[in-house]
Design a protein around this motif. Structure first.
Motif, PDB file in Angstrom:
ATOM      1  N   MET A   1       0.841  -1.184   0.000  1.00  0.00           N
ATOM      2  CA  MET A   1       0.000   0.000   0.000  1.00  0.00           C
ATOM      3  C   MET A   1       0.883   1.244   0.000  1.00  0.00           C
ATOM      4  N   LYS A   2       0.431   2.246  -0.714  1.00  0.00           N
ATOM      5  CA  LYS A   2       1.194   3.484  -0.819  1.00  0.00           C
ATOM      6  C   LYS A   2       0.584   4.553   0.083  1.00  0.00           C
ATOM      7  N   TRP A   3       1.404   5.130   0.942  1.00  0.00           N
ATOM      8  CA  TRP A   3       0.940   6.179   1.841  1.00  0.00           C
ATOM      9  C   TRP A   3       0.988   7.510   1.115  1.00  0.00           C
ATOM     10  N   GLU A   4      -0.201   8.074   0.905  1.00  0.00           N
ATOM     11  CA  GLU A   4      -0.333   9.365   0.220  1.00  0.00           C
ATOM     12  C   GLU A   4      -1.190  10.308   1.045  1.00  0.00           C
ATOM     13  N   ARG A   5      -1.084  10.201   2.371  1.00  0.00           N
ATOM     14  CA  ARG A   5      -1.828  11.026   3.328  1.00  0.00           C
ATOM     15  C   ARG A   5      -3.331  10.744   3.295  1.00  0.00           C
ATOM     16  N   ILE A   6      -3.709   9.635   2.722  1.00  0.00           N
ATOM     17  CA  ILE A   6      -5.094   9.180   2.737  1.00  0.00           C
ATOM     18  C   ILE A   6      -5.145   7.940   3.618  1.00  0.00           C
ATOM     19  N   PRO A   7      -6.048   7.884   4.620  1.00  0.00           N
ATOM     20  CA  PRO A   7      -6.082   6.723   5.515  1.00  0.00           C
ATOM     21  C   PRO A   7      -6.171   5.414   4.738  1.00  0.00           C
ATOM     22  N   LEU A   8      -5.356   4.453   5.125  1.00  0.00           N
ATOM     23  CA  LEU A   8      -5.286   3.169   4.438  1.00  0.00           C
ATOM     24  C   LEU A   8      -6.244   2.178   5.086  1.00  0.00           C
ATOM     25  N   GLN A   9      -7.002   1.466   4.261  1.00  0.00           N
ATOM     26  CA  GLN A   9      -7.956   0.479   4.746  1.00  0.00           C
ATOM     27  C   GLN A   9      -7.221  -0.848   4.995  1.00  0.00           C
ATOM     28  N   VAL A  10      -7.226  -1.296   6.244  1.00  0.00           N
ATOM     29  CA  VAL A  10      -6.551  -2.540   6.613  1.00  0.00           C
ATOM     30  C   VAL A  10      -7.563  -3.442   7.321  1.00  0.00           C
ATOM     31  N   PRO A  11      -8.251  -4.316   6.591  1.00  0.00           N
ATOM     32  CA  PRO A  11      -9.197  -5.238   7.244  1.00  0.00           C
ATOM     33  C   PRO A  11      -8.475  -6.353   7.980  1.00  0.00           C
ATOM     34  N   LEU A  12      -9.064  -6.794   9.074  1.00  0.00           N
ATOM     35  CA  LEU A  12      -8.518  -7.884   9.881  1.00  0.00           C
ATOM     36  C   LEU A  12      -9.539  -9.001  10.004  1.00  0.00           C
ATOM     37  N   THR A  13      -9.051 -10.215  10.160  1.00  0.00           N
ATOM     38  CA  THR A  13      -9.904 -11.347  10.476  1.00  0.00           C
ATOM     39  C   THR A  13      -9.741 -11.644  11.961  1.00  0.00           C
ATOM     40  N   THR A  14     -10.849 -11.654  12.686  1.00  0.00           N
ATOM     41  CA  THR A  14     -10.798 -11.857  14.127  1.00  0.00           C
ATOM     42  C   THR A  14     -10.077 -13.157  14.469  1.00  0.00           C
ATOM     43  N   GLY A  15      -9.146 -13.046  15.407  1.00  0.00           N
ATOM     44  CA  GLY A  15      -8.380 -14.206  15.830  1.00  0.00           C
ATOM     45  C   GLY A  15      -7.163 -14.495  14.977  1.00  0.00           C
ATOM     46  N   GLN A  16      -6.908 -13.670  13.972  1.00  0.00           N
ATOM     47  CA  GLN A  16      -5.777 -13.890  13.067  1.00  0.00           C
ATOM     48  C   GLN A  16      -4.898 -12.648  13.053  1.00  0.00           C
ATOM     49  N   GLU A  17      -3.596 -12.847  13.226  1.00  0.00           N
ATOM     50  CA  GLU A  17      -2.663 -11.715  13.257  1.00  0.00           C
ATOM     51  C   GLU A  17      -2.311 -11.261  11.847  1.00  0.00           C
ATOM     52  N   ARG A  18      -2.227  -9.947  11.673  1.00  0.00           N
ATOM     53  CA  ARG A  18      -1.801  -9.391  10.389  1.00  0.00           C
ATOM     54  C   ARG A  18      -0.650  -8.424  10.643  1.00  0.00           C
ATOM     55  N   ILE A  19       0.343  -8.488   9.771  1.00  0.00           N
ATOM     56  CA  ILE A  19       1.552  -7.676   9.943  1.00  0.00           C
ATOM     57  C   ILE A  19       1.531  -6.511   8.959  1.00  0.00           C
ATOM     58  N   VAL A  20       1.881  -5.327   9.452  1.00  0.00           N
ATOM     59  CA  VAL A  20       2.042  -4.147   8.601  1.00  0.00           C
ATOM     60  C   VAL A  20       3.515  -3.746   8.678  1.00  0.00           C
ATOM     61  N   PHE A  21       4.224  -3.872   7.570  1.00  0.00           N
ATOM     62  CA  PHE A  21       5.637  -3.496   7.515  1.00  0.00           C
ATOM     63  C   PHE A  21       5.723  -1.995   7.230  1.00  0.00           C
ATOM     64  N   VAL A  22       5.948  -1.220   8.272  1.00  0.00           N
ATOM     65  CA  VAL A  22       6.000   0.239   8.155  1.00  0.00           C
ATOM     66  C   VAL A  22       7.388   0.692   7.724  1.00  0.00           C
TER      67      VAL A  22
ATOM     68  N   GLN B   1     -10.817 -15.999   5.940  1.00  0.00           N
ATOM     69  CA  GLN B   1      -9.877 -15.459   4.966  1.00  0.00           C
ATOM     70  C   GLN B   1      -8.538 -15.162   5.622  1.00  0.00           C
ATOM     71  N   VAL B   2      -7.474 -15.628   4.984  1.00  0.00           N
ATOM     72  CA  VAL B   2      -6.116 -15.383   5.477  1.00  0.00           C
ATOM     73  C   VAL B   2      -5.651 -14.028   4.959  1.00  0.00           C
ATOM     74  N   ARG B   3      -5.311 -13.133   5.871  1.00  0.00           N
ATOM     75  CA  ARG B   3      -4.886 -11.776   5.495  1.00  0.00           C
ATOM     76  C   ARG B   3      -3.365 -11.746   5.332  1.00  0.00           C
ATOM     77  N   GLU B   4      -2.906 -11.396   4.145  1.00  0.00           N
ATOM     78  CA  GLU B   4      -1.466 -11.344   3.898  1.00  0.00           C
ATOM     79  C   GLU B   4      -0.875 -10.086   4.510  1.00  0.00           C
ATOM     80  N   PRO B   5       0.428 -10.076   4.764  1.00  0.00           N
ATOM     81  CA  PRO B   5       1.080  -8.884   5.308  1.00  0.00           C
ATOM     82  C   PRO B   5       0.964  -7.696   4.359  1.00  0.00           C
ATOM     83  N   VAL B   6       1.040  -6.515   4.940  1.00  0.00           N
ATOM     84  CA  VAL B   6       0.965  -5.264   4.178  1.00  0.00           C
ATOM     85  C   VAL B   6       2.307  -4.563   4.291  1.00  0.00           C
ATOM     86  N   GLY B   7       2.849  -4.102   3.174  1.00  0.00           N
ATOM     87  CA  GLY B   7       4.066  -3.293   3.184  1.00  0.00           C
ATOM     88  C   GLY B   7       3.737  -1.874   2.750  1.00  0.00           C
TER      89      GLY B   7
END
Length: 275
Positions: A1-22, A82-88
């Motif tokens: 995902m590209k940060w352009e000062r617009i809030p990024l939508q990051v859905p999560l699946t309850t009980g499943q960890e998702r990683i955001v590489f900042v 649904q398995v949520r893949e990491p976000v970079g």
């Protein structure tokens, strides 16, 4: 995902960890209504999000500790499989998106991106620190401990450091009846600041005087000028010490504690007794 000062939508699946590489050193802030519903861990430029219960879209803030920039995530948690893949996160240049055919689609590069031949914009220059560093570090430390996350002023290049001090410091202010515990430390451009918690141990008020501090420090600042009687809300404050070089080298060594050895003697009845 590209940060352009617009809030990024990051859905999560309850009980499943998702990683955001900042890929930045960030602090994470989220509203109190997510307490018990969202577990957040941040380390090494990665943020780990684990939804422990369903919740609707909620804003989460990631603040870059070096320049103060806020990155906004709108996260939602729903039950599912649904398995949520990491976000970079990408801040400039190209953004590639994986496809099912193992090919990648690439967005147009922004000006100033490596390899594009375009000139870097004037906004890409590293920010300068105009305030004297000891003052800037002290203010940053005080705001980090007392101010809301969104109000902490940016300090380019600041980073958390290990202070290397014991859990209790007795050699710093031996003339006053206060307990001293190191909290945290930051550094920038050769200067370091250590924040220490001071707690009054007596029923009398204590006036804090930096001239009574023992050690080799560049500057010393008390959050409050005095401590109330022990057991009152005013019995605790924070001291900010700025030094050049490693923090532990600026403090006097802790006094050695005497070792009490038990002597064993034999009684007239032949039994051993310890003194």
């Amino acid at each position: 995902m590209k940060w352009e000062r617009i809030p990024l939508q990051v859905p999560l699946t309850t009980g499943q960890e998702r990683i955001v590489f900042v890929n930045r050193n960030v602090r994470v802030g989220f509203p109190p209504e997510l307490n018990g519903k969202l577990r957040v861990q941040s380390t090494g430029g990665a943020v780990y999000l684990l939804a422990q219960a369903d919740f609707t879209t909620t804003r989460v803030q990631l603040q870059d500790v070096e320049n103060g920039e806020l990155i906004l995530l709108d996260i939602t948690a729903l039950k599912g499989t649904q398995v949520r893949e990491p976000v970079g996160l990408v801040y400039q240049g190209e953004v590639s998106t994986a496809t099912t055919s193992n090919n990648a689609s690439v967005s147009a590069a922004e000006s100033g991106a490596p390899g594009t031949g375009a000139k870097a914009s004037s906004g890409s220059k590293a920010p300068r620190i105009t305030t004297p560093l000891p003052i800037a570090l002290t203010r940053y430390a005080a705001q980090s401990l007392y101010a809301p996350l969104r109000t902490v002023e940016a300090l380019p290049g600041v980073h958390a450091i290990s202070h290397g001090l014991p859990s209790s410091v007795t050699s710093l202010l031996p003339s006053e009846p206060v307990a001293i515990r190191p909290l945290t430390a930051w550094g920038v451009q050769g200067y370091n600041v250590v924040a220490l918690k001071l707690t009054n141990q007596r029923p009398e008020k204590v006036v804090l005087d930096p001239r009574r501090l023992m050690g080799n420090f560049y500057s010393a600042t008390f959050q409050h000028r005095w401590l109330g009687a022990a057991g009152t809300p005013e019995d605790t404050t924070v001291l900010y010490l700025v030094m050049r070089g490693r923090p532990e080298a600026a403090f006097l060594p802790e006094p050695a504690r005497p070792v009490v050895k038990n002597k064993v003697r034999a009684s007239s009845g032949g039994k051993a007794h310890a003194n």
